[in-house]
Design a protein around this motif. Structure first.
Motif, PDB file in Angstrom:
ATOM      1  N   ASN A  57       0.848  -1.193   0.000  1.00 27.54           N
ATOM      2  CA  ASN A  57       0.000   0.000   0.000  1.00 27.54           C
ATOM      3  C   ASN A  57       0.887   1.249   0.000  1.00 27.54           C
ATOM      4  O   ASN A  57       0.938   2.015   0.964  1.00 27.54           O
ATOM      5  CB  ASN A  57      -0.921  -0.034   1.225  1.00 27.54           C
ATOM      6  CG  ASN A  57      -1.908   1.118   1.267  1.00 27.54           C
ATOM      7  OD1 ASN A  57      -2.130   1.788   0.261  1.00 27.54           O
ATOM      8  ND2 ASN A  57      -2.494   1.336   2.432  1.00 27.54           N
ATOM      9  N   LYS A  58       1.581   1.461  -1.111  1.00 29.21           N
ATOM     10  CA  LYS A  58       2.616   2.501  -1.153  1.00 29.21           C
ATOM     11  C   LYS A  58       2.040   3.896  -0.938  1.00 29.21           C
ATOM     12  O   LYS A  58       2.613   4.705  -0.191  1.00 29.21           O
ATOM     13  CB  LYS A  58       3.357   2.437  -2.491  1.00 29.21           C
ATOM     14  CG  LYS A  58       4.189   1.178  -2.675  1.00 29.21           C
ATOM     15  CD  LYS A  58       4.904   1.178  -4.023  1.00 29.21           C
ATOM     16  CE  LYS A  58       5.720  -0.098  -4.210  1.00 29.21           C
ATOM     17  NZ  LYS A  58       6.407  -0.129  -5.517  1.00 29.21           N
ATOM     18  N   ASN A  59       0.950   4.220  -1.597  1.00 28.72           N
ATOM     19  CA  ASN A  59       0.400   5.571  -1.452  1.00 28.72           C
ATOM     20  C   ASN A  59      -0.024   5.837  -0.011  1.00 28.72           C
ATOM     21  O   ASN A  59       0.221   6.919   0.533  1.00 28.72           O
ATOM     22  CB  ASN A  59      -0.778   5.768  -2.402  1.00 28.72           C
ATOM     23  CG  ASN A  59      -0.344   5.850  -3.851  1.00 28.72           C
ATOM     24  OD1 ASN A  59       0.796   6.215  -4.140  1.00 28.72           O
ATOM     25  ND2 ASN A  59      -1.230   5.521  -4.772  1.00 28.72           N
ATOM     26  N   GLY A  60      -0.676   4.853   0.602  1.00 28.05           N
ATOM     27  CA  GLY A  60      -1.077   5.029   1.992  1.00 28.05           C
ATOM     28  C   GLY A  60       0.108   5.189   2.923  1.00 28.05           C
ATOM     29  O   GLY A  60       0.098   6.019   3.841  1.00 28.05           O
ATOM     30  N   LEU A  61       1.167   4.412   2.684  1.00 26.14           N
ATOM     31  CA  LEU A  61       2.346   4.517   3.538  1.00 26.14           C
ATOM     32  C   LEU A  61       3.039   5.860   3.358  1.00 26.14           C
ATOM     33  O   LEU A  61       3.524   6.460   4.328  1.00 26.14           O
ATOM     34  CB  LEU A  61       3.311   3.377   3.222  1.00 26.14           C
ATOM     35  CG  LEU A  61       2.780   1.958   3.514  1.00 26.14           C
ATOM     36  CD1 LEU A  61       3.813   0.920   3.093  1.00 26.14           C
ATOM     37  CD2 LEU A  61       2.415   1.792   4.974  1.00 26.14           C
ATOM     38  N   ARG A  62       3.084   6.365   2.122  1.00 22.84           N
ATOM     39  CA  ARG A  62       3.694   7.688   1.895  1.00 22.84           C
ATOM     40  C   ARG A  62       2.882   8.785   2.566  1.00 22.84           C
ATOM     41  O   ARG A  62       3.457   9.739   3.114  1.00 22.84           O
ATOM     42  CB  ARG A  62       3.827   7.946   0.395  1.00 22.84           C
ATOM     43  CG  ARG A  62       4.953   7.131  -0.252  1.00 22.84           C
ATOM     44  CD  ARG A  62       4.990   7.272  -1.752  1.00 22.84           C
ATOM     45  NE  ARG A  62       6.089   6.494  -2.320  1.00 22.84           N
ATOM     46  CZ  ARG A  62       5.988   5.769  -3.436  1.00 22.84           C
ATOM     47  NH1 ARG A  62       4.840   5.730  -4.120  1.00 22.84           N
ATOM     48  NH2 ARG A  62       7.025   5.084  -3.871  1.00 22.84           N
ATOM     49  N   ARG A  63       1.555   8.679   2.540  1.00 24.57           N
ATOM     50  CA  ARG A  63       0.734   9.679   3.220  1.00 24.57           C
ATOM     51  C   ARG A  63       0.989   9.682   4.717  1.00 24.57           C
ATOM     52  O   ARG A  63       0.809  10.704   5.386  1.00 24.57           O
ATOM     53  CB  ARG A  63      -0.753   9.416   2.953  1.00 24.57           C
ATOM     54  CG  ARG A  63      -1.230   9.848   1.565  1.00 24.57           C
ATOM     55  CD  ARG A  63      -2.743   9.920   1.515  1.00 24.57           C
ATOM     56  NE  ARG A  63      -3.362   8.620   1.743  1.00 24.57           N
ATOM     57  CZ  ARG A  63      -3.661   7.758   0.785  1.00 24.57           C
ATOM     58  NH1 ARG A  63      -3.391   8.046  -0.480  1.00 24.57           N
ATOM     59  NH2 ARG A  63      -4.233   6.606   1.082  1.00 24.57           N
ATOM     60  N   ARG A  64       1.436   8.563   5.246  1.00 18.94           N
ATOM     61  CA  ARG A  64       1.697   8.475   6.688  1.00 18.94           C
ATOM     62  C   ARG A  64       3.186   8.601   6.995  1.00 18.94           C
ATOM     63  O   ARG A  64       3.656   8.206   8.049  1.00 18.94           O
ATOM     64  CB  ARG A  64       1.127   7.163   7.231  1.00 18.94           C
ATOM     65  CG  ARG A  64      -0.382   7.119   7.077  1.00 18.94           C
ATOM     66  CD  ARG A  64      -0.994   5.813   7.532  1.00 18.94           C
ATOM     67  NE  ARG A  64      -2.356   5.737   7.046  1.00 18.94           N
ATOM     68  CZ  ARG A  64      -2.836   4.770   6.269  1.00 18.94           C
ATOM     69  NH1 ARG A  64      -2.035   3.772   5.878  1.00 18.94           N
ATOM     70  NH2 ARG A  64      -4.082   4.781   5.862  1.00 18.94           N
ATOM     71  N   ASP A  65       3.935   9.117   6.012  1.00 21.33           N
ATOM     72  CA  ASP A  65       5.346   9.503   6.206  1.00 21.33           C
ATOM     73  C   ASP A  65       6.277   8.332   6.455  1.00 21.33           C
ATOM     74  O   ASP A  65       7.309   8.474   7.134  1.00 21.33           O
ATOM     75  CB  ASP A  65       5.470  10.522   7.359  1.00 21.33           C
ATOM     76  CG  ASP A  65       4.733  11.813   7.055  1.00 21.33           C
ATOM     77  OD1 ASP A  65       4.758  12.256   5.895  1.00 21.33           O
ATOM     78  OD2 ASP A  65       4.117  12.381   7.980  1.00 21.33           O
ATOM     79  N   PHE A  66       5.964   7.171   5.887  1.00 20.28           N
ATOM     80  CA  PHE A  66       6.935   6.083   5.887  1.00 20.28           C
ATOM     81  C   PHE A  66       8.066   6.450   4.934  1.00 20.28           C
ATOM     82  O   PHE A  66       7.831   7.007   3.854  1.00 20.28           O
ATOM     83  CB  PHE A  66       6.283   4.776   5.435  1.00 20.28           C
ATOM     84  CG  PHE A  66       5.494   4.078   6.505  1.00 20.28           C
ATOM     85  CD1 PHE A  66       5.930   2.868   7.038  1.00 20.28           C
ATOM     86  CD2 PHE A  66       4.321   4.629   6.988  1.00 20.28           C
ATOM     87  CE1 PHE A  66       5.207   2.219   8.033  1.00 20.28           C
ATOM     88  CE2 PHE A  66       3.581   3.992   7.972  1.00 20.28           C
ATOM     89  CZ  PHE A  66       4.027   2.784   8.499  1.00 20.28           C
TER      90      PHE A  66
END
Length: 256
Positions: A192-201
């Motif tokens: 879930n790349k987009n979700g992880l990027r939104r959460r600053d992973f």
């Protein structure tokens, strides 16, 4: 703060600053924490503990009997944390004795309209369930997971942290953390790349999770060899270690 048409059992425990709308019904064994707003035509029953600063919209049914033929009137419980939003026509049932007796919901969750949370579900924090999504009994959902509209999760399944279950998808196996499951029946669609990027992973973390996903859930070789090949990533990235641990303990199998 309580509308004169609301029916409140004298045994209910309600914080002084709660707001309860017209025609709502609050049962004897209900407790409601400070700052919580209950809309009109809401029914809250059973042993139901609701924390602070929640908002429950009209026509929701919270804490009623579990929809389980084995249920025979035993005393069971629903626990809801703080700062949750529960929208119109949502139904959340209490637990059953066979499932531990408690349905538990954490904090800062958004349940959109027509959500169903069945008996004995365990819901973490900051989860989004979009319109029409449903959880069968004994489902566990990890922190920050998202269930898109009309997504359904089979009983006894687990949806891991930061996972995404797509529109109209049916998850009849566990959904690994950090991954996406899409389709009827749901199949894996990567990290879930987009979700992880939104959460600053960080990007290195996302790349490590992607490699772990490919080795564990896309590679049809031996799982033990895949886990051994990920030893360095598991040591450096705790998210990879949690993904491996989730897959190792899964009893129903994991969506691939």
């Amino acid at each position: 703060m309580i509308h004169p048409t609301a029916i409140i059992d004298p045994g209910a425990s309600i914080a002084d600053d709660c707001e309860i709308g017209a025609y709502s019904i609050i049962g004897a064994d209900v407790s409601i924490g400070s700052g919580t707003t209950i809309g009109p035509h809401v029914v809250i029953r059973g042993v139901t503990r609701i924390g602070a600063n929640n908002r429950i919209f009209q026509f929701a049914s919270v804490g009623d009997d579990p929809q389980d033929l084995k249920y025979d009137g035993e005393v069971t419980e629903l626990q809801i944390g703080d700062s949750n939003t529960i929208r119109e026509f949502t139904t959340i049932n209490r637990g059953t004795v066979g499932g531990g007796g408690i349905t538990r919901i954490g904090n800062h969750n958004l349940f959109m309209a027509y959500i169903h949370v069945a008996h004995d579900c365990i819901i973490g924090d900051r989860i989004v369930m979009a319109n029409g999504a449903s959880l069968a009994g004994h489902v566990t959902v990890g922190d920050h997971a998202i269930l898109a509209g009309f997504a359904c999760v089979h009983q006894f399944c687990e949806v891991g942290e930061h996972a995404f279950v797509g529109l109209n998808s049916v998850a009849n196996r566990d959904v690994a953390p950090f991954t996406m499951a899409v389709g009827n029946y749901a199949s894996g669609k990567g990290i879930n790349k987009n979700g992880l990027r939104r959460r600053d992973f960080s990007e290195p973390t996302i790349r490590a999770l992607h490699r772990a996903y490919m080795l564990l859930l896309r590679n049809h070789g031996e799982r033990d060899k895949a886990i051994a090949a990920l030893s360095a990533e598991a040591a450096e990235f705790p998210e990879v270690a949690r993904l491996i641990a989730f897959i190792e303990k899964s009893e129903r199998g994991v969506v691939r």
